[in-house]
Scaffold this motif. Structure first.
Motif, mmCIF file in Angstrom:
data_model
loop_
_atom_site.group_PDB
_atom_site.id
_atom_site.type_symbol
_atom_site.label_atom_id
_atom_site.label_comp_id
_atom_site.label_asym_id
_atom_site.label_seq_id
_atom_site.Cartn_x
_atom_site.Cartn_y
_atom_site.Cartn_z
ATOM 1 N N ALA A 129 0.839 -1.199 0.000
ATOM 2 C CA ALA A 129 0.000 0.000 0.000
ATOM 3 C C ALA A 129 0.874 1.250 0.000
ATOM 4 O O ALA A 129 0.549 2.240 -0.663
ATOM 5 C CB ALA A 129 -0.931 -0.006 1.205
ATOM 6 N N THR A 130 1.991 1.198 0.705
ATOM 7 C CA THR A 130 2.897 2.347 0.736
ATOM 8 C C THR A 130 3.411 2.680 -0.659
ATOM 9 O O THR A 130 3.435 3.849 -1.062
ATOM 10 C CB THR A 130 4.077 2.084 1.700
ATOM 11 N N LYS A 131 3.798 1.679 -1.416
ATOM 12 C CA LYS A 131 4.275 1.902 -2.788
ATOM 13 C C LYS A 131 3.142 2.410 -3.680
ATOM 14 O O LYS A 131 3.352 3.278 -4.525
ATOM 15 C CB LYS A 131 4.880 0.620 -3.375
ATOM 16 N N PHE A 132 1.946 1.876 -3.486
ATOM 17 C CA PHE A 132 0.799 2.336 -4.271
ATOM 18 C C PHE A 132 0.510 3.807 -3.962
ATOM 19 O O PHE A 132 0.258 4.595 -4.872
ATOM 20 C CB PHE A 132 -0.436 1.475 -3.987
ATOM 21 N N VAL A 133 0.572 4.165 -2.698
ATOM 22 C CA VAL A 133 0.345 5.559 -2.299
ATOM 23 C C VAL A 133 1.387 6.469 -2.942
ATOM 24 O O VAL A 133 1.062 7.576 -3.393
ATOM 25 C CB VAL A 133 0.329 5.698 -0.765
ATOM 26 N N GLU A 134 2.627 6.022 -3.023
ATOM 27 C CA GLU A 134 3.664 6.819 -3.690
ATOM 28 C C GLU A 134 3.284 7.101 -5.135
ATOM 29 O O GLU A 134 3.469 8.216 -5.623
ATOM 30 C CB GLU A 134 5.013 6.103 -3.621
ATOM 31 N N LYS A 135 2.741 6.101 -5.825
ATOM 32 C CA LYS A 135 2.287 6.297 -7.203
ATOM 33 C C LYS A 135 1.137 7.297 -7.269
ATOM 34 O O LYS A 135 1.062 8.100 -8.199
ATOM 35 C CB LYS A 135 1.893 4.967 -7.835
ATOM 36 N N GLY A 172 -0.974 0.795 6.461
ATOM 37 C CA GLY A 172 0.019 0.421 7.446
ATOM 38 C C GLY A 172 0.161 1.439 8.572
ATOM 39 O O GLY A 172 0.685 1.124 9.628
ATOM 40 N N VAL A 173 -0.337 2.638 8.346
ATOM 41 C CA VAL A 173 -0.342 3.657 9.398
ATOM 42 C C VAL A 173 -1.301 3.252 10.514
ATOM 43 O O VAL A 173 -1.107 3.616 11.669
ATOM 44 C CB VAL A 173 -0.751 5.030 8.807
ATOM 45 N N PHE A 174 -2.319 2.455 10.172
ATOM 46 C CA PHE A 174 -3.370 2.090 11.113
ATOM 47 C C PHE A 174 -3.306 0.645 11.577
ATOM 48 O O PHE A 174 -4.051 0.253 12.466
ATOM 49 C CB PHE A 174 -4.745 2.359 10.480
ATOM 50 N N SER A 175 -2.469 -0.181 10.954
ATOM 51 C CA SER A 175 -2.373 -1.587 11.334
ATOM 52 C C SER A 175 -0.994 -2.120 10.973
ATOM 53 O O SER A 175 -0.175 -1.400 10.399
ATOM 54 C CB SER A 175 -3.457 -2.414 10.633
ATOM 55 N N ASP A 176 -0.765 -3.390 11.247
ATOM 56 C CA ASP A 176 0.508 -4.027 10.916
ATOM 57 C C ASP A 176 0.610 -4.380 9.440
ATOM 58 O O ASP A 176 1.701 -4.650 8.951
ATOM 59 C CB ASP A 176 0.682 -5.310 11.729
ATOM 60 N N ARG A 177 -0.507 -4.407 8.763
ATOM 61 C CA ARG A 177 -0.528 -4.840 7.364
ATOM 62 C C ARG A 177 -0.431 -3.643 6.433
ATOM 63 O O ARG A 177 -1.079 -2.629 6.634
ATOM 64 C CB ARG A 177 -1.796 -5.634 7.087
ATOM 65 N N ASP A 178 0.355 -3.782 5.397
ATOM 66 C CA ASP A 178 0.536 -2.718 4.409
ATOM 67 C C ASP A 178 -0.133 -3.154 3.102
ATOM 68 O O ASP A 178 0.505 -3.255 2.061
ATOM 69 C CB ASP A 178 2.031 -2.456 4.222
ATOM 70 N N THR A 179 -1.435 -3.444 3.202
ATOM 71 C CA THR A 179 -2.169 -4.004 2.065
ATOM 72 C C THR A 179 -3.331 -3.130 1.598
ATOM 73 O O THR A 179 -3.849 -3.345 0.507
ATOM 74 C CB THR A 179 -2.742 -5.384 2.430
ATOM 75 N N HIS A 180 -3.753 -2.184 2.412
ATOM 76 C CA HIS A 180 -4.914 -1.349 2.094
ATOM 77 C C HIS A 180 -4.515 0.126 2.114
ATOM 78 O O HIS A 180 -3.473 0.479 2.642
ATOM 79 C CB HIS A 180 -6.026 -1.566 3.128
ATOM 80 N N LEU A 181 -5.360 0.950 1.547
ATOM 81 C CA LEU A 181 -5.151 2.380 1.648
ATOM 82 C C LEU A 181 -6.426 3.039 2.139
ATOM 83 O O LEU A 181 -7.515 2.490 2.003
ATOM 84 C CB LEU A 181 -4.721 2.984 0.309
ATOM 85 N N ARG A 182 -6.253 4.192 2.751
ATOM 86 C CA ARG A 182 -7.412 4.906 3.273
ATOM 87 C C ARG A 182 -7.730 6.063 2.341
ATOM 88 O O ARG A 182 -6.873 6.878 2.028
ATOM 89 C CB ARG A 182 -7.150 5.439 4.669
ATOM 90 N N ILE A 183 -8.978 6.093 1.913
ATOM 91 C CA ILE A 183 -9.476 7.177 1.078
ATOM 92 C C ILE A 183 -10.566 7.892 1.866
ATOM 93 O O ILE A 183 -11.488 7.254 2.364
ATOM 94 C CB ILE A 183 -10.074 6.652 -0.243
ATOM 95 N N SER A 184 -10.448 9.192 1.962
ATOM 96 C CA SER A 184 -11.509 9.975 2.598
ATOM 97 C C SER A 184 -12.457 10.474 1.510
ATOM 98 O O SER A 184 -12.022 11.061 0.528
ATOM 99 C CB SER A 184 -10.929 11.171 3.345
ATOM 100 N N TYR A 185 -13.735 10.208 1.693
ATOM 101 C CA TYR A 185 -14.710 10.750 0.752
ATOM 102 C C TYR A 185 -15.442 11.943 1.357
ATOM 103 O O TYR A 185 -16.521 12.333 0.918
ATOM 104 C CB TYR A 185 -15.665 9.677 0.215
ATOM 105 N N ALA A 186 -14.811 12.589 2.348
ATOM 106 C CA ALA A 186 -15.350 13.808 2.944
ATOM 107 C C ALA A 186 -14.851 15.039 2.176
ATOM 108 O O ALA A 186 -14.876 16.137 2.685
ATOM 109 C CB ALA A 186 -14.959 13.901 4.407
#
Length: 66
Positions: free
Chosen positions: A15-21, A33-47
């Motif tokens: 997810a970190t590499k995807f966020v860089e892109k 990974g900021v919120f858990s041990d796994r670096d597999t998801h990303l957080r998107i705010s729709y606010a």
């Protein structure tokens, strides 16, 4: 007002590499990974306002191969 999509495994990216892109394309999302041990998801705010979402979501979809 958040969603946590998983980065497709077929991309072979953390997810970190995807966020860089995303950031390279001026789209700011947060690696899960900021919120858990796994670096597999990303957080998107729709606010955000509709114009911002309309600009960013197609870029994320393109980077995910959609």
């Amino acid at each position: 007002f958040y969603c946590f999509p998983k980065v497709p495994e077929r991309l072979c990216l953390t997810a970190t590499k995807f966020v860089e892109k995303c950031i390279e394309r001026s789209v700011l999302v947060i690696p899960g990974g900021v919120f858990s041990d796994r670096d597999t998801h990303l957080r998107i705010s729709y606010a955000a306002d509709n114009a911002t979402l309309a600009r960013g979501l197609p870029i994320i979809a393109e980077l995910m191969g959609g």
